[in-house]
Write a protein that holds these residues in place. Structure first.
Motif, PDB file in Angstrom:
ATOM      1  N   ARG A  51     -12.070  39.042  49.614  1.00  0.00           N
ATOM      2  CA  ARG A  51     -11.622  39.554  48.257  1.00  0.00           C
ATOM      3  C   ARG A  51     -10.113  39.601  48.529  1.00  0.00           C
ATOM      4  NH1 ARG A  51     -14.579  44.724  45.830  1.00  0.00           N
ATOM      5  NH2 ARG A  51     -16.702  43.813  45.924  1.00  0.00           N
ATOM      6  N   ASP A  52      -9.423  39.446  47.167  1.00  0.00           N
ATOM      7  CA  ASP A  52      -8.024  39.561  46.983  1.00  0.00           C
ATOM      8  C   ASP A  52      -7.924  40.839  47.307  1.00  0.00           C
ATOM      9  OD1 ASP A  52      -7.824  36.872  46.104  1.00  0.00           O
ATOM     10  OD2 ASP A  52      -7.758  37.500  44.035  1.00  0.00           O
ATOM     11  N   VAL A  53      -6.668  41.391  48.040  1.00  0.00           N
ATOM     12  CA  VAL A  53      -6.061  42.461  48.362  1.00  0.00           C
ATOM     13  C   VAL A  53      -5.953  43.248  46.999  1.00  0.00           C
ATOM     14  CG1 VAL A  53      -3.721  42.137  48.502  1.00  0.00           C
ATOM     15  CG2 VAL A  53      -4.582  43.806  49.415  1.00  0.00           C
ATOM     16  N   PRO A  54      -6.188  44.574  46.731  1.00  0.00           N
ATOM     17  CA  PRO A  54      -5.996  45.097  45.577  1.00  0.00           C
ATOM     18  C   PRO A  54      -4.431  45.518  45.338  1.00  0.00           C
ATOM     19  CG  PRO A  54      -7.710  46.184  46.711  1.00  0.00           C
ATOM     20  CD  PRO A  54      -7.266  45.303  47.781  1.00  0.00           C
ATOM     21  N   ASP A  55      -3.859  45.164  44.089  1.00  0.00           N
ATOM     22  CA  ASP A  55      -2.545  45.324  43.904  1.00  0.00           C
ATOM     23  C   ASP A  55      -1.782  46.451  44.498  1.00  0.00           C
ATOM     24  OD1 ASP A  55      -2.892  42.762  42.809  1.00  0.00           O
ATOM     25  OD2 ASP A  55      -2.478  43.513  40.639  1.00  0.00           O
ATOM     26  N   ASN A  56      -2.556  47.583  44.398  1.00  0.00           N
ATOM     27  CA  ASN A  56      -2.110  48.992  44.790  1.00  0.00           C
ATOM     28  C   ASN A  56      -1.824  49.169  46.227  1.00  0.00           C
ATOM     29  OD1 ASN A  56      -4.905  49.063  44.305  1.00  0.00           O
ATOM     30  ND2 ASN A  56      -4.833  51.381  44.932  1.00  0.00           N
ATOM     31  N   TYR A  57      -2.791  48.332  47.200  1.00  0.00           N
ATOM     32  CA  TYR A  57      -2.843  48.364  48.367  1.00  0.00           C
ATOM     33  C   TYR A  57      -1.690  47.363  49.184  1.00  0.00           C
ATOM     34  CZ  TYR A  57      -6.368  51.788  48.533  1.00  0.00           C
ATOM     35  OH  TYR A  57      -7.135  52.893  48.368  1.00  0.00           O
ATOM     36  N   ALA A  58      -1.511  46.189  48.415  1.00  0.00           N
ATOM     37  CA  ALA A  58      -0.398  45.036  48.767  1.00  0.00           C
ATOM     38  C   ALA A  58       0.615  45.556  49.357  1.00  0.00           C
ATOM     39  CB  ALA A  58      -0.435  43.951  47.905  1.00  0.00           C
ATOM     40  N   PRO A  59       1.343  46.544  48.772  1.00  0.00           N
ATOM     41  CA  PRO A  59       2.724  47.005  49.598  1.00  0.00           C
ATOM     42  C   PRO A  59       2.349  47.839  50.702  1.00  0.00           C
ATOM     43  CG  PRO A  59       2.527  47.343  47.003  1.00  0.00           C
ATOM     44  CD  PRO A  59       1.285  47.016  47.386  1.00  0.00           C
ATOM     45  N   THR A  60       1.613  48.701  50.529  1.00  0.00           N
ATOM     46  CA  THR A  60       0.803  49.424  51.800  1.00  0.00           C
ATOM     47  C   THR A  60       0.769  48.734  53.066  1.00  0.00           C
ATOM     48  OG1 THR A  60       0.039  51.046  50.104  1.00  0.00           O
ATOM     49  CG2 THR A  60      -0.568  51.260  52.600  1.00  0.00           C
ATOM     50  N   LEU A  61      -0.006  47.629  52.713  1.00  0.00           N
ATOM     51  CA  LEU A  61      -0.512  46.759  54.020  1.00  0.00           C
ATOM     52  C   LEU A  61       0.632  45.571  54.235  1.00  0.00           C
ATOM     53  CD1 LEU A  61      -4.257  45.991  53.056  1.00  0.00           C
ATOM     54  CD2 LEU A  61      -3.290  47.149  55.077  1.00  0.00           C
ATOM     55  N   GLU A  62       1.604  45.489  53.267  1.00  0.00           N
ATOM     56  CA  GLU A  62       2.993  44.734  53.809  1.00  0.00           C
ATOM     57  C   GLU A  62       2.491  43.398  53.480  1.00  0.00           C
ATOM     58  OE1 GLU A  62       4.922  45.643  57.145  1.00  0.00           O
ATOM     59  OE2 GLU A  62       5.435  47.737  56.402  1.00  0.00           O
ATOM     60  N   ILE A  63       1.512  42.944  52.299  1.00  0.00           N
ATOM     61  CA  ILE A  63       1.141  41.687  52.284  1.00  0.00           C
ATOM     62  C   ILE A  63       1.313  41.201  50.733  1.00  0.00           C
ATOM     63  CG2 ILE A  63      -0.680  41.561  54.260  1.00  0.00           C
ATOM     64  CD1 ILE A  63      -2.729  42.014  52.325  1.00  0.00           C
ATOM     65  N   LYS A  64       1.280  39.843  50.414  1.00  0.00           N
ATOM     66  CA  LYS A  64       1.570  39.530  49.081  1.00  0.00           C
ATOM     67  C   LYS A  64       0.368  39.735  48.041  1.00  0.00           C
ATOM     68  CE  LYS A  64       4.930  35.980  50.303  1.00  0.00           C
ATOM     69  NZ  LYS A  64       5.128  34.493  50.215  1.00  0.00           N
ATOM     70  N   LYS A  65       0.648  40.108  46.970  1.00  0.00           N
ATOM     71  CA  LYS A  65      -0.401  40.290  46.047  1.00  0.00           C
ATOM     72  C   LYS A  65      -1.361  38.893  46.005  1.00  0.00           C
ATOM     73  CE  LYS A  65       1.564  43.732  43.161  1.00  0.00           C
ATOM     74  NZ  LYS A  65       1.883  44.111  41.774  1.00  0.00           N
ATOM     75  N   GLY A  66      -2.784  39.176  45.773  1.00  0.00           N
ATOM     76  CA  GLY A  66      -3.457  37.997  45.668  1.00  0.00           C
ATOM     77  C   GLY A  66      -3.766  37.352  47.023  1.00  0.00           C
ATOM     78  N   LYS A  67      -3.310  37.865  48.282  1.00  0.00           N
ATOM     79  CA  LYS A  67      -3.618  37.390  49.465  1.00  0.00           C
ATOM     80  C   LYS A  67      -5.018  37.771  49.868  1.00  0.00           C
ATOM     81  CE  LYS A  67      -2.508  37.052  54.264  1.00  0.00           C
ATOM     82  NZ  LYS A  67      -1.482  37.409  55.302  1.00  0.00           N
ATOM     83  N   LYS A  68      -6.123  36.893  50.555  1.00  0.00           N
ATOM     84  CA  LYS A  68      -7.270  37.320  50.793  1.00  0.00           C
ATOM     85  C   LYS A  68      -7.331  38.632  51.792  1.00  0.00           C
ATOM     86  CE  LYS A  68      -9.249  34.515  47.878  1.00  0.00           C
ATOM     87  NZ  LYS A  68      -9.722  34.995  46.648  1.00  0.00           N
ATOM     88  N   VAL A  69      -8.328  39.334  51.807  1.00  0.00           N
ATOM     89  CA  VAL A  69      -8.491  40.411  53.039  1.00  0.00           C
ATOM     90  C   VAL A  69      -9.999  40.306  53.111  1.00  0.00           C
ATOM     91  CG1 VAL A  69      -6.235  41.674  52.564  1.00  0.00           C
ATOM     92  CG2 VAL A  69      -8.567  42.083  51.390  1.00  0.00           C
ATOM     93  N   PHE A  70     -10.299  40.848  54.569  1.00  0.00           N
ATOM     94  CA  PHE A  70     -11.889  41.097  54.703  1.00  0.00           C
ATOM     95  C   PHE A  70     -11.925  42.433  54.111  1.00  0.00           C
ATOM     96  CE2 PHE A  70     -11.326  38.530  58.847  1.00  0.00           C
ATOM     97  CZ  PHE A  70     -11.846  37.456  58.171  1.00  0.00           C
ATOM     98  N   PHE A  71     -13.005  42.600  53.347  1.00  0.00           N
ATOM     99  CA  PHE A  71     -13.430  43.766  52.507  1.00  0.00           C
ATOM    100  C   PHE A  71     -14.881  44.019  53.131  1.00  0.00           C
ATOM    101  CE2 PHE A  71     -15.895  45.635  48.913  1.00  0.00           C
ATOM    102  CZ  PHE A  71     -14.900  46.597  48.870  1.00  0.00           C
TER     103      PHE A  71
END
Length: 240
Positions: A185-205
């Motif tokens: 999935r796309d990383v949730p917008d509210n967690y993108a800064p926490t994980l230090e990744i760009k909004k819209g980047k895929k993550v394992f969910f």
């Protein structure tokens, strides 16, 4: 398991074969048809995996001859999930990496929607949100929910330095059975800064369901894991 997750697992499998010497630079790898039959998956999934490995420079296609190993992947430690461990921190340490975490939030909330379906006998649940680090870098955000009807005194427990499952064990509801599901999935917008990744980047969910010895659901966890540190196990059955 979706085709999207299967192609990534196949990529990891081919990389491991190159790294352990099963495939050497210049060797021809199996055809798409052979891989599809061996792993019990469709050829489009195999084609996508091989295409990505070509784009990364590990494989090279020669028209009329096949696909060949171009270079050896750099070694990188990974957190291997899906192998039976229920603790993320334990999985990180097994991968030879340093693990730490902090609590982002811990509170009681009303069990609504999906949570009400998961815990019908508990009007309120605890919501525990933690951020896990690998070698000091943000790796995963986990939202864990567990019923207030089974657990008490969360404010007295150190969830940053101790296991959620140890806490559950203290209350007699250790999760002896765990069911997990994986999506990309796309990383949730509210967690993108926490994980230090760009909004819209895929993550394992990952979605985890933990059941105690009586068969009661005691844990519902949503986990967003950065893919560069993650591998996972899966199994398929060949159709006969």
């Amino acid at each position: 398991m979706t085709n999207d997750t299967l192609y990534i697992q196949l990529m990891n499998s081919i990389k491991k074969k190159i790294m352990n010497g099963e495939y050497k630079v210049g060797d021809k790898i199996m055809s798409e048809r052979e891989m599809a039959e061996l792993y019990g998956i469709n050829r489009l999934t195999v084609r996508k995996a091989i295409k990505c490995l070509r784009q990364e420079g590990y494989l090279k296609a020669i028209q009329g001859k096949g696909t060949f190993v171009e270079k050896i992947p750099d070694f990188q430690d990974k957190v291997e999930l899906g192998g039976g461990d229920v603790s993320l921190s334990m999985s990180i340490r097994k991968g030879g990496l340093n693990s730490s975490r902090i609590v982002l939030s811990l509170k009681q909330i009303d069990a609504c929607g999906e949570l009400k379906n998961a815990f019908p006998d508990s009007p309120q649940v605890y919501e525990l949100i933690r951020l896990s680090f690998i070698n000091g870098k943000p790796y995963a955000v986990q939202e864990s929910y567990f019923p207030c009807s089974y657990f008490k005194e969360t404010d007295r427990y150190d969830f940053a330095n101790n296991s959620l499952y140890d806490y559950m064990d203290l209350h007699g509801h250790y999760p002896v059975r765990l069911t997990s599901y994986l999506q990309i999935r796309d990383v949730p917008d509210n967690y993108a800064p926490t994980l230090e990744i760009k909004k819209g980047k895929k993550v394992f969910f990952f979605t985890y369901y933990g059941y105690d010895k009586e068969g009661h659901l005691v844990e519902y966890t949503l986990s967003y894991n950065k893919p560069e540190f993650t591998s996972f196990q899966f199994s398929t059955k060949r159709k006969i």
